[in-house]
Design a protein around this motif. Structure first.
Motif, PDB file in Angstrom:
ATOM      1  N   MET A 184       0.857  -1.198   0.000  1.00 42.99           N
ATOM      2  CA  MET A 184       0.000   0.000   0.000  1.00 42.99           C
ATOM      3  C   MET A 184       0.894   1.251   0.000  1.00 42.99           C
ATOM      4  N   GLN A 185       0.574   2.170  -0.889  1.00 45.38           N
ATOM      5  CA  GLN A 185       1.380   3.384  -1.003  1.00 45.38           C
ATOM      6  C   GLN A 185       1.100   4.330   0.160  1.00 45.38           C
ATOM      7  N   LYS A 186       2.160   4.838   0.762  1.00 41.17           N
ATOM      8  CA  LYS A 186       2.022   5.782   1.863  1.00 41.17           C
ATOM      9  C   LYS A 186       1.726   7.171   1.310  1.00 41.17           C
ATOM     10  N   PRO A 187       0.656   7.819   1.761  1.00 46.10           N
ATOM     11  CA  PRO A 187       0.319   9.142   1.215  1.00 46.10           C
ATOM     12  C   PRO A 187       1.358  10.192   1.617  1.00 46.10           C
ATOM     13  N   SER A 188       1.568  11.152   0.741  1.00 50.57           N
ATOM     14  CA  SER A 188       2.533  12.218   1.014  1.00 50.57           C
ATOM     15  C   SER A 188       2.127  13.475   0.260  1.00 50.57           C
ATOM     16  N   LEU A 189       2.803  14.582   0.572  1.00 54.96           N
ATOM     17  CA  LEU A 189       2.560  15.859  -0.100  1.00 54.96           C
ATOM     18  C   LEU A 189       3.797  16.254  -0.902  1.00 54.96           C
ATOM     19  N   PRO A 190       3.622  16.987  -2.000  1.00 56.42           N
ATOM     20  CA  PRO A 190       4.794  17.540  -2.686  1.00 56.42           C
ATOM     21  C   PRO A 190       5.551  18.481  -1.742  1.00 56.42           C
ATOM     22  N   LYS A 191       6.875  18.472  -1.826  1.00 51.78           N
ATOM     23  CA  LYS A 191       7.676  19.342  -0.984  1.00 51.78           C
ATOM     24  C   LYS A 191       7.298  20.800  -1.220  1.00 51.78           C
ATOM     25  N   GLY A 192       7.239  21.544  -0.115  1.00 49.59           N
ATOM     26  CA  GLY A 192       6.912  22.959  -0.222  1.00 49.59           C
ATOM     27  C   GLY A 192       5.433  23.258  -0.228  1.00 49.59           C
ATOM     28  N   THR A 193       4.597  22.220   0.008  1.00 46.56           N
ATOM     29  CA  THR A 193       3.150  22.420   0.121  1.00 46.56           C
ATOM     30  C   THR A 193       2.687  21.880   1.465  1.00 46.56           C
ATOM     31  N   ARG A 194       1.497  22.300   1.895  1.00 45.52           N
ATOM     32  CA  ARG A 194       1.015  21.913   3.219  1.00 45.52           C
ATOM     33  C   ARG A 194      -0.496  21.733   3.233  1.00 45.52           C
ATOM     34  N   ASP A 195      -0.966  20.890   4.158  1.00 45.76           N
ATOM     35  CA  ASP A 195      -2.389  20.849   4.506  1.00 45.76           C
ATOM     36  C   ASP A 195      -2.634  21.873   5.609  1.00 45.76           C
ATOM     37  N   PHE A 196      -3.868  22.352   5.704  1.00 46.32           N
ATOM     38  CA  PHE A 196      -4.261  23.260   6.785  1.00 46.32           C
ATOM     39  C   PHE A 196      -5.471  22.675   7.499  1.00 46.32           C
ATOM     40  N   GLY A 197      -5.305  22.347   8.774  1.00 46.98           N
ATOM     41  CA  GLY A 197      -6.401  21.836   9.576  1.00 46.98           C
ATOM     42  C   GLY A 197      -7.307  22.948  10.072  1.00 46.98           C
ATOM     43  N   PRO A 198      -8.338  22.596  10.854  1.00 46.81           N
ATOM     44  CA  PRO A 198      -9.299  23.606  11.325  1.00 46.81           C
ATOM     45  C   PRO A 198      -8.658  24.754  12.093  1.00 46.81           C
ATOM     46  N   MET A 199      -7.697  24.465  12.983  1.00 50.75           N
ATOM     47  CA  MET A 199      -7.077  25.542  13.743  1.00 50.75           C
ATOM     48  C   MET A 199      -6.271  26.462  12.837  1.00 50.75           C
ATOM     49  N   GLN A 200      -5.501  25.873  11.920  1.00 44.67           N
ATOM     50  CA  GLN A 200      -4.716  26.686  10.998  1.00 44.67           C
ATOM     51  C   GLN A 200      -5.610  27.532  10.103  1.00 44.67           C
ATOM     52  N   MET A 201      -6.711  26.936   9.649  1.00 46.99           N
ATOM     53  CA  MET A 201      -7.617  27.697   8.778  1.00 46.99           C
ATOM     54  C   MET A 201      -8.276  28.844   9.528  1.00 46.99           C
ATOM     55  N   ALA A 202      -8.637  28.617  10.798  1.00 47.74           N
ATOM     56  CA  ALA A 202      -9.233  29.691  11.591  1.00 47.74           C
ATOM     57  C   ALA A 202      -8.243  30.840  11.754  1.00 47.74           C
ATOM     58  N   ARG A 203      -6.977  30.512  11.988  1.00 52.17           N
ATOM     59  CA  ARG A 203      -5.962  31.546  12.147  1.00 52.17           C
ATOM     60  C   ARG A 203      -5.693  32.264  10.825  1.00 52.17           C
ATOM     61  N   ARG A 204      -5.620  31.497   9.741  1.00 51.10           N
ATOM     62  CA  ARG A 204      -5.397  32.111   8.424  1.00 51.10           C
ATOM     63  C   ARG A 204      -6.555  33.033   8.056  1.00 51.10           C
ATOM     64  N   THR A 205      -7.764  32.589   8.369  1.00 48.23           N
ATOM     65  CA  THR A 205      -8.937  33.420   8.080  1.00 48.23           C
ATOM     66  C   THR A 205      -8.882  34.726   8.862  1.00 48.23           C
ATOM     67  N   PHE A 206      -8.399  34.663  10.106  1.00 44.12           N
ATOM     68  CA  PHE A 206      -8.233  35.875  10.915  1.00 44.12           C
ATOM     69  C   PHE A 206      -7.285  36.853  10.224  1.00 44.12           C
ATOM     70  N   ILE A 207      -6.181  36.347   9.699  1.00 50.49           N
ATOM     71  CA  ILE A 207      -5.226  37.207   8.991  1.00 50.49           C
ATOM     72  C   ILE A 207      -5.849  37.751   7.710  1.00 50.49           C
TER      73      ILE A 207
END
Length: 453
Positions: A1-24
């Motif tokens: 089974m292939q292990k999921p990953s992200l391209p280097k230099g990119t990120r996921d944003f969870g609920p807390m991060q999105m709330a903070r980003r939305t504030f900015i």
């Protein structure tokens, strides 16, 4: 089974991060609109012909190219491969991901010039992509928040950029920072004054790295770019200059005395600072940095760069004036000025300084809880009453022990819990518990609404 990953230099944003980003983002958007800017969006992809040649050689190397759909190699032959990648590229890729928001904006202005009212003030909040080496504070996918004015050369626009930066930083709680300002005309004048007329482009690319690699390494790069030792000796006093604002102006007026372009740049900066004073503003946080260059080739006047002190992140905002960016798209003589906030870098700075308000961590204010099926049905009937009052409310969806429901509220950072028990049902009330203090009060529904709004 292939292990999921992200391209280097990119990120996921969870609920807390999105709330903070939305504030900015909301803080920035509110400021842009306060100053009369209108929002637009442009596609993630642009034609490579739109993007290439606008950011200098180094910028062109960082463009993400998109392969043509289908058999993208069908037009490539052996002779193309022998000639190298530049010959192959035009046949395998016609599009690229946008590198910034300014060049797509210039393209937008030209294509929509008959529908726009000039001066046109626009803001744009969208992601951009750069094939850069990922590191802390530098990503391959990141958001920019641009504000630009085109169709005027008034220096009021430069002054208002300073005001917008200061307002956003005040709202975000950032107090220790510098708005570095210079003028590309001054840098053109410097290249003339040191005997290297016409080389302001390579000069800017090199001295733009002063903060990163230091003067000795910059001298090496300038030497490689054809600058003579005598020129570097003339440039050295400017690099080492330590003076207040008036002292810098006086030094430059003498240093650039034979450069009409350089003296014009000095005059423009003096007028910008005078406009701020006439608006009743001081020059707090402003740093006239003679060596500020910014590497992008389309800047022709004032340039800006903003750095927060005592953090590990580099610049968080930058921009400048461009006199003829639309000219490459067939519309000449349209002057513009703009700047951009780097949302991702602002996020990292605020996280490092622990400046995010606690209330940005969750969107839910009230969780309705219950002991049994009867309490569940009662809570369902209350949901819309709280939501209609503008209170962000949710109900625990599965019947579970009350402690598990409380634990859910704590983990999610929900500040209040509404308990729907047998007594509350019989009296048509609700017990509102403050999850921080532990205080619990039995209230009528109107009283609970009043308490929570």
């Amino acid at each position: 089974m292939q292990k999921p990953s992200l391209p280097k230099g990119t990120r996921d944003f969870g609920p807390m991060q999105m709330a903070r980003r939305t504030f900015i983002l909301d803080t920035i958007k509110d400021t842009f609109q306060l100053f009369g800017y209108q929002q637009i969006e442009t596609p993630a992809m642009e034609n490579l012909s739109t993007l290439t040649g606008k950011y200098g050689d180094e910028g062109d190397q960082l463009l993400f190219k998109v392969l043509n759909s289908g058999d993208f190699l069908k037009d490539v032959n052996a002779s193309d491969l022998e000639k190298g990648s530049s010959s192959v590229l035009s046949k395998v890729s016609e599009k690229g991901l946008r590198y910034d928001l300014t060049v797509p904006f210039a393209r937008y202005v030209v294509m929509n010039r008959n529908e726009l009212t000039f001066p046109f003030k626009r803001f744009q909040i969208q992601p951009v992509w750069r094939a850069d080496r990922p590191q802390k504070g530098r990503y391959r996918e990141f958001y920019q928040c641009d504000a630009d004015v085109v169709g005027t050369d008034s220096l009021v626009c430069e002054a208002e950029i300073v005001l917008m930066i200061r307002r956003v930083f005040e709202k975000l709680g950032l107090r220790d920072y510098s708005i570095k300002i210079n003028n590309r005309k001054i840098l053109t004048g410097i290249s003339e004054a040191i005997g290297e007329s016409g080389k302001e482009g390579p000069l800017c690319v090199a001295i733009d790295k002063l903060d990163k690699i230091g003067w000795e390494k910059v001298k090496e790069e300038l030497t490689q770019r054809g600058f003579g030792n005598e020129s570097l000796e003339k440039l050295a006093p400017l690099v080492a200059l330590q003076s207040d604002l008036n002292g810098k102006f006086e030094f430059l007026k003498h240093f650039l005395r034979d450069s009409e372009m350089g003296l014009k740049g000095v005059k423009e900066l003096e007028e910008t600072f005078e406009i701020l004073k006439q608006m009743g503003e001081n020059l707090d946080h402003i740093d006239f940095d003679i060596m500020l260059a910014r590497g992008l080739t389309y800047y022709t006047g004032a340039i800006f760069e903003v750095k927060v002190h005592h953090v590990s992140i580099g610049s968080v905002s930058g921009g400048g004036r461009y006199d003829n960016l639309t000219g490459v798209f067939g519309l000449s003589g349209v002057s513009g000025v703009g700047f951009s906030f780097g949302v991702d870098r602002l996020y990292d700075v605020m996280d490092e300084l622990n400046l995010f308000p606690k209330e940005t961590h969750t969107s839910t204010r009230l969780l309705l809880t219950y002991f049994d099926q009867q309490g569940f049905q009662y809570a369902l009937g209350l949901l819309n009453q709280f939501r209609d009052a503008g209170i962000k409310t949710e109900i625990f969806p599965n019947q579970a022990k009350i402690q598990k429901q409380f634990d859910f509220a704590n983990k999610k950072g929900i500040p209040f819990v509404g308990v729907c028990g047998e007594e509350e049902i019989n009296s048509q009330q609700i017990a509102v518990k403050n999850m921080n203090s532990g205080e619990q009060t039995k209230l009528t529904i109107p009283e609970a609404v009043q308490k929570l709004t």
